[in-house]
Design a protein around this motif. Structure first.
Motif, PDB file in Angstrom:
ATOM      1  N   LEU A 191       0.823  -1.205   0.000  1.00  0.00           N
ATOM      2  CA  LEU A 191       0.000   0.000   0.000  1.00  0.00           C
ATOM      3  C   LEU A 191       0.861   1.261   0.000  1.00  0.00           C
ATOM      4  N   GLN A 192       2.033   1.202   0.640  1.00  0.00           N
ATOM      5  CA  GLN A 192       2.914   2.368   0.656  1.00  0.00           C
ATOM      6  C   GLN A 192       3.502   2.643  -0.724  1.00  0.00           C
ATOM      7  N   PHE A 193       3.700   1.598  -1.521  1.00  0.00           N
ATOM      8  CA  PHE A 193       4.186   1.773  -2.892  1.00  0.00           C
ATOM      9  C   PHE A 193       3.051   2.070  -3.862  1.00  0.00           C
ATOM     10  N   LEU A 194       1.814   1.831  -3.433  1.00  0.00           N
ATOM     11  CA  LEU A 194       0.673   2.022  -4.331  1.00  0.00           C
ATOM     12  C   LEU A 194       0.472   3.491  -4.679  1.00  0.00           C
ATOM     13  N   GLY A 195       0.743   4.390  -3.730  1.00  0.00           N
ATOM     14  CA  GLY A 195       0.554   5.818  -3.976  1.00  0.00           C
ATOM     15  C   GLY A 195       1.379   6.335  -5.137  1.00  0.00           C
ATOM     16  N   PRO A 196       2.703   6.121  -5.144  1.00  0.00           N
ATOM     17  CA  PRO A 196       3.496   6.550  -6.307  1.00  0.00           C
ATOM     18  C   PRO A 196       3.046   5.901  -7.602  1.00  0.00           C
ATOM     19  N   GLY A 197       2.590   4.647  -7.515  1.00  0.00           N
ATOM     20  CA  GLY A 197       2.091   3.981  -8.718  1.00  0.00           C
ATOM     21  C   GLY A 197       0.873   4.669  -9.289  1.00  0.00           C
ATOM     22  N   ILE A 198      -0.022   5.132  -8.414  1.00  0.00           N
ATOM     23  CA  ILE A 198      -1.219   5.844  -8.873  1.00  0.00           C
ATOM     24  C   ILE A 198      -0.846   7.166  -9.519  1.00  0.00           C
ATOM     25  N   LEU A 199       0.142   7.867  -8.929  1.00  0.00           N
ATOM     26  CA  LEU A 199       0.585   9.132  -9.528  1.00  0.00           C
ATOM     27  C   LEU A 199       1.099   8.918 -10.943  1.00  0.00           C
ATOM     28  N   ILE A 200       1.814   7.820 -11.171  1.00  0.00           N
ATOM     29  CA  ILE A 200       2.320   7.529 -12.510  1.00  0.00           C
ATOM     30  C   ILE A 200       1.177   7.123 -13.434  1.00  0.00           C
ATOM     31  N   ALA A 201       0.206   6.361 -12.901  1.00  0.00           N
ATOM     32  CA  ALA A 201      -0.901   5.873 -13.726  1.00  0.00           C
ATOM     33  C   ALA A 201      -1.819   6.988 -14.199  1.00  0.00           C
ATOM     34  N   VAL A 202      -1.755   8.145 -13.546  1.00  0.00           N
ATOM     35  CA  VAL A 202      -2.630   9.258 -13.928  1.00  0.00           C
ATOM     36  C   VAL A 202      -2.386   9.682 -15.376  1.00  0.00           C
ATOM     37  N   VAL A 203      -1.148   9.547 -15.861  1.00  0.00           N
ATOM     38  CA  VAL A 203      -0.850   9.995 -17.225  1.00  0.00           C
ATOM     39  C   VAL A 203      -1.630   9.201 -18.261  1.00  0.00           C
ATOM     40  N   TYR A 204      -2.159   8.026 -17.876  1.00  0.00           N
ATOM     41  CA  TYR A 204      -2.904   7.208 -18.825  1.00  0.00           C
ATOM     42  C   TYR A 204      -4.397   7.531 -18.833  1.00  0.00           C
ATOM     43  N   VAL A 205      -4.846   8.408 -17.951  1.00  0.00           N
ATOM     44  CA  VAL A 205      -6.264   8.794 -17.930  1.00  0.00           C
ATOM     45  C   VAL A 205      -6.414  10.313 -17.985  1.00  0.00           C
ATOM     46  N   ASP A 206      -5.386  10.996 -18.477  1.00  0.00           N
ATOM     47  CA  ASP A 206      -5.456  12.456 -18.531  1.00  0.00           C
ATOM     48  C   ASP A 206      -6.329  12.890 -19.706  1.00  0.00           C
ATOM     49  N   PRO A 207      -6.775  14.139 -19.736  1.00  0.00           N
ATOM     50  CA  PRO A 207      -7.667  14.612 -20.809  1.00  0.00           C
ATOM     51  C   PRO A 207      -7.086  14.452 -22.207  1.00  0.00           C
ATOM     52  N   GLY A 208      -5.769  14.687 -22.371  1.00  0.00           N
ATOM     53  CA  GLY A 208      -5.163  14.521 -23.686  1.00  0.00           C
ATOM     54  C   GLY A 208      -5.244  13.088 -24.168  1.00  0.00           C
ATOM     55  N   GLN A 209      -4.991  12.156 -23.252  1.00  0.00           N
ATOM     56  CA  GLN A 209      -5.079  10.736 -23.596  1.00  0.00           C
ATOM     57  C   GLN A 209      -6.498  10.370 -24.006  1.00  0.00           C
ATOM     58  N   ILE A 210      -7.470  10.830 -23.230  1.00  0.00           N
ATOM     59  CA  ILE A 210      -8.876  10.513 -23.531  1.00  0.00           C
ATOM     60  C   ILE A 210      -9.277  11.109 -24.872  1.00  0.00           C
ATOM     61  N   THR A 211      -8.835  12.337 -25.155  1.00  0.00           N
ATOM     62  CA  THR A 211      -9.182  12.974 -26.428  1.00  0.00           C
ATOM     63  C   THR A 211      -8.650  12.185 -27.613  1.00  0.00           C
ATOM     64  N   VAL A 212      -7.382  11.753 -27.524  1.00  0.00           N
ATOM     65  CA  VAL A 212      -6.796  10.985 -28.626  1.00  0.00           C
ATOM     66  C   VAL A 212      -7.497   9.642 -28.783  1.00  0.00           C
ATOM     67  N   ASP A 213      -7.796   8.981 -27.671  1.00  0.00           N
ATOM     68  CA  ASP A 213      -8.474   7.684 -27.739  1.00  0.00           C
ATOM     69  C   ASP A 213      -9.867   7.819 -28.348  1.00  0.00           C
ATOM     70  N   MET A 214     -10.587   8.872 -27.975  1.00  0.00           N
ATOM     71  CA  MET A 214     -11.927   9.084 -28.530  1.00  0.00           C
ATOM     72  C   MET A 214     -11.850   9.383 -30.026  1.00  0.00           C
TER      73      MET A 214
END
Length: 221
Positions: free
Chosen positions: A30-53
């Protein structure tokens, strides 16, 4: 280096995350999960969603293979940088500073700045477009709000990295939940998904397909 030839211990830097070694394996995870979530945010950012759509609305499932390839390339880069940090105790920027002459370092810095600006343009515009669709706020005001939002996120670091991880984790969970609901509502075609995972070549006159593939690649890297 120490006289014995062993690497000198790295000084503790400001913002270093301390892991409690006395806890259970689950608590360490769980202590390592936080940094992992911060990195995973780049895959759900608005730019990513726009390109995927954009790619999905035009090519349906045909570019799924390109999306998978770009994600694998991103994982490869992250893996290499992680191995570098574990082995040397330094990040990529610190290693470049030690290995290259100043002219090369300036060139690398300038290149990274340009790449960051290019990436941020997509993030800012994606957020501004989302605000316009959801609330009717004009696009130029949405850009200003997004800029102020960035400074607000930087200010959260005052409360500690764990607080930032918690807030970002809640937002990430909300976006992930929306994704799951959308998948349930859309009911994607399984045969279409499997067919989209097969790499295919474009015709020489299909420049829009090449452009969209490059956008997918850049959005993930």
């Amino acid at each position: 280096m120490h006289p014995e030839g062993k690497p000198a211990p790295m000084a503790k830097e400001e913002g270093t995350i301390v892991i409690d070694q006395k806890g259970s394996n689950w608590s360490k995870f769980l202590q390592f999960l936080g940094p992992g979530i911060l990195i995973a945010v780049v895959y759900v950012d608005p730019g990513q969603i726009t390109v995927d759509m954009e790619s999905g609305s035009v090519f349906e499932y045909k570019l799924l293979w390109a999306l998978v390839v770009s994600n694998l390339m991103g994982l490869l880069f992250q893996h290499v940088c992680t191995r570098l940090s574990i082995t040397t105790g330094r990040n990529l920027a610190e290693e470049n500073r030690l290995e290259y002459p100043w002219k090369v370092r300036v060139f690398l810095w300038f290149s990274v700045e340009l790449a960051s600006i290019a990436a941020d343009v997509g993030y800012v515009m994606g957020t501004a477009i989302a605000l316009e669709i959801l609330t009717g706020i004009p696009l130029h005001y949405g850009v200003l709000i997004t800029g102020l939002d960035t400074f607000l996120a930087l200010g959260l670091q005052y409360f500690g990295i764990r607080t930032v991880e918690m807030i970002v984790g809640l937002l990430f969970g909300a976006v992930l939940l929306c994704y799951l609901v959308e998948i349930f509502l859309v009911s994607p075609s399984v045969p279409g998904i499997l067919d989209g995972l097969v790499p295919r070549a474009w015709h020489s006159n299909d420049k829009y397909g090449v452009k969209t593939w490059i956008e997918l690649l850049c959005a993930n890297l």
